[in-house]
Design a protein around this motif. Structure first.
Motif, mmCIF file in Angstrom:
data_model
loop_
_atom_site.group_PDB
_atom_site.id
_atom_site.type_symbol
_atom_site.label_atom_id
_atom_site.label_comp_id
_atom_site.label_asym_id
_atom_site.label_seq_id
_atom_site.Cartn_x
_atom_site.Cartn_y
_atom_site.Cartn_z
ATOM 1 N N TYR A 66 0.838 -1.206 0.000
ATOM 2 C CA TYR A 66 0.000 0.000 0.000
ATOM 3 C C TYR A 66 0.870 1.251 0.000
ATOM 4 C CZ TYR A 66 -3.349 -3.402 1.834
ATOM 5 O OH TYR A 66 -4.130 -4.501 2.028
ATOM 6 N N TYR A 72 3.289 -0.976 4.058
ATOM 7 C CA TYR A 72 2.890 0.411 3.803
ATOM 8 C C TYR A 72 4.093 1.301 3.502
ATOM 9 C CZ TYR A 72 -1.758 -0.484 5.736
ATOM 10 O OH TYR A 72 -3.022 -0.955 5.954
ATOM 11 N N ASP A 126 0.716 2.267 -9.041
ATOM 12 C CA ASP A 126 -0.377 1.717 -8.218
ATOM 13 C C ASP A 126 -0.462 2.357 -6.834
ATOM 14 O OD1 ASP A 126 -0.909 -0.111 -10.265
ATOM 15 O OD2 ASP A 126 0.627 -1.475 -9.501
ATOM 16 N N THR A 179 -2.105 3.622 -3.663
ATOM 17 C CA THR A 179 -3.364 3.227 -3.016
ATOM 18 C C THR A 179 -4.278 4.431 -2.825
ATOM 19 O OG1 THR A 179 -2.024 1.648 -1.789
ATOM 20 C CG2 THR A 179 -4.311 1.924 -1.070
ATOM 21 N N CYS A 227 -7.480 0.651 2.878
ATOM 22 C CA CYS A 227 -6.472 -0.089 2.110
ATOM 23 C C CYS A 227 -6.920 -1.529 1.873
ATOM 24 C CB CYS A 227 -5.119 -0.060 2.829
ATOM 25 S SG CYS A 227 -4.391 1.586 2.863
ATOM 26 N N ASN A 260 -9.746 -1.570 -0.598
ATOM 27 C CA ASN A 260 -9.223 -1.244 -1.914
ATOM 28 C C ASN A 260 -8.558 -2.447 -2.553
ATOM 29 O OD1 ASN A 260 -7.160 0.131 -3.825
ATOM 30 N ND2 ASN A 260 -8.642 1.715 -3.261
ATOM 31 N N GLN A 261 -7.827 -3.191 -1.701
ATOM 32 C CA GLN A 261 -7.137 -4.355 -2.231
ATOM 33 C C GLN A 261 -8.129 -5.433 -2.647
ATOM 34 O OE1 GLN A 261 -4.948 -7.028 0.348
ATOM 35 N NE2 GLN A 261 -3.276 -6.956 -1.105
#
Ligand SMILES: Nc1ncnc2c1ncn2[C@@H]1O[C@H](COP(=O)(O)OP(=O)(O)OP(=O)(O)O)[C@@H](O)[C@H]1O
Ligand SMILES: [Mg+2]
Length: 251
Positions: free
Chosen positions: A6, A117, A139, A141, A242, A245-246
């Motif tokens: 992330y 992170y 990419d 996040t 996060c 989102n993943q």
């Protein structure tokens, strides 16, 4: 690029609103929760992360096998900052392309290793550094927008949201910093609603935050502070975003 799950950008439309404070405390909170975390300070002109973590005398390790070795904070957090390359009194005059090259090194030549992170502390505004990092980091996040509660700050927050959307970086949400009697409270929550972005929470204007920055110890280390309690809620919302989102991108 390194293996980073992330990537979070901490930004604002204007200076001095608490980006570095949020970056340092967020990265440290994530690291303390057991996440492998890196903190990248891309503020070329005013890098403040080392000061807030008492790492001012550190220098970036020479080249390791795979690249530049980050400085460690408390054996928990990997930190890279422009300040590690400069003498304290150096003023930096960089043009856009030079900054781009430098940020490219911070992204691609640093041995970040495997990270859960990476927190990126932005300079104020949406200038060269912001553009470079959004191009160089793949990419991303999301972005976290920090703003103070004054009505006039809305226009700056709006600009930061606009930038994020323009470079296709999802907005994780807005943090209202320095809330309280002096500057007001709640403006950013209603603003977030009108903009259709998450409101992550507020941090009160608190002398302890200043003392923590000045002493180089993140305030989240002091469990008794009201700002630490508020910050926990903010951190949880960021982690939630996060994860969500993943799972969306894995579907
Ligand atoms: N909630 C708060 N209460 C009191 N002081 C705060 C708070 N948040 C930040 N500060 C103080 O305000 C000053 C500016 O904060 P910080 O450096 O994090 O802002 P910034 O947005 O990163 O600034 P710049 O745009 O220059 O990078 C620091 O001295 C910090 O300790
Ligand atoms: Mg800063």
């Amino acid at each position: 690029m390194n293996n980073i799950r992330y990537k979070l950008l901490i930004m604002s439309g204007k200076g001095g609103v608490g980006k570095t404070t949020v970056s340092v405390n967020l990265a440290y909170s994530l690291a303390k929760k057991g996440f492998k975390t890196g903190l990248l300070d891309i503020d070329v002109h005013g890098p403040n992360v080392p000061k807030m973590l008492k790492l001012e005398s550190e220098k970036l390790g020479g080249k390791g096998e795979k690249g530049i070795v980050p400085v460690q904070y408390n054996n928990l957090l990997k930190v890279v900052s422009m300040a590690f390359l400069l003498k304290k009194e150096d003023a930096v005059i960089w043009r856009g392309p030079m900054k781009h090259k430098l940020i490219n090194q911070f992204v691609n030549d640093v041995e970040w290793g495997e990270l859960d992170y990476l927190v990126v502390d932005f300079p104020p505004g949406t200038g060269d550094e912001a553009i470079s990092i959004s191009q160089l980091l793949k990419d991303i996040t999301g972005s976290i927008i920090v703003s103070t509660p004054q009505q006039v700050s809305m226009i700056d927050a709006e600009r930061a949201i606009g930038f994020s959307r323009k470079v296709d970086v999802p907005v994780v949400g807005i943090i209202e910093n320095m809330a309280g009697e002096l500057f007001g409270k709640g403006t950013m929550e209603s603003f977030a609603k009108t903009k259709g972005v998450n409101y992550l929470g507020h941090l009160n204007l608190n002398r302890e935050v200043v003392l923590s920055s000045d002493s180089g110890i993140p305030f989240v280390d002091n469990e008794d502070l009201d700002v630490t309690k508020s910050f926990k809620g903010i951190t949880d919302k960021v982690i939630e975003f996060c994860k969500h989102n993943q799972s969306e991108s894995e579907d």
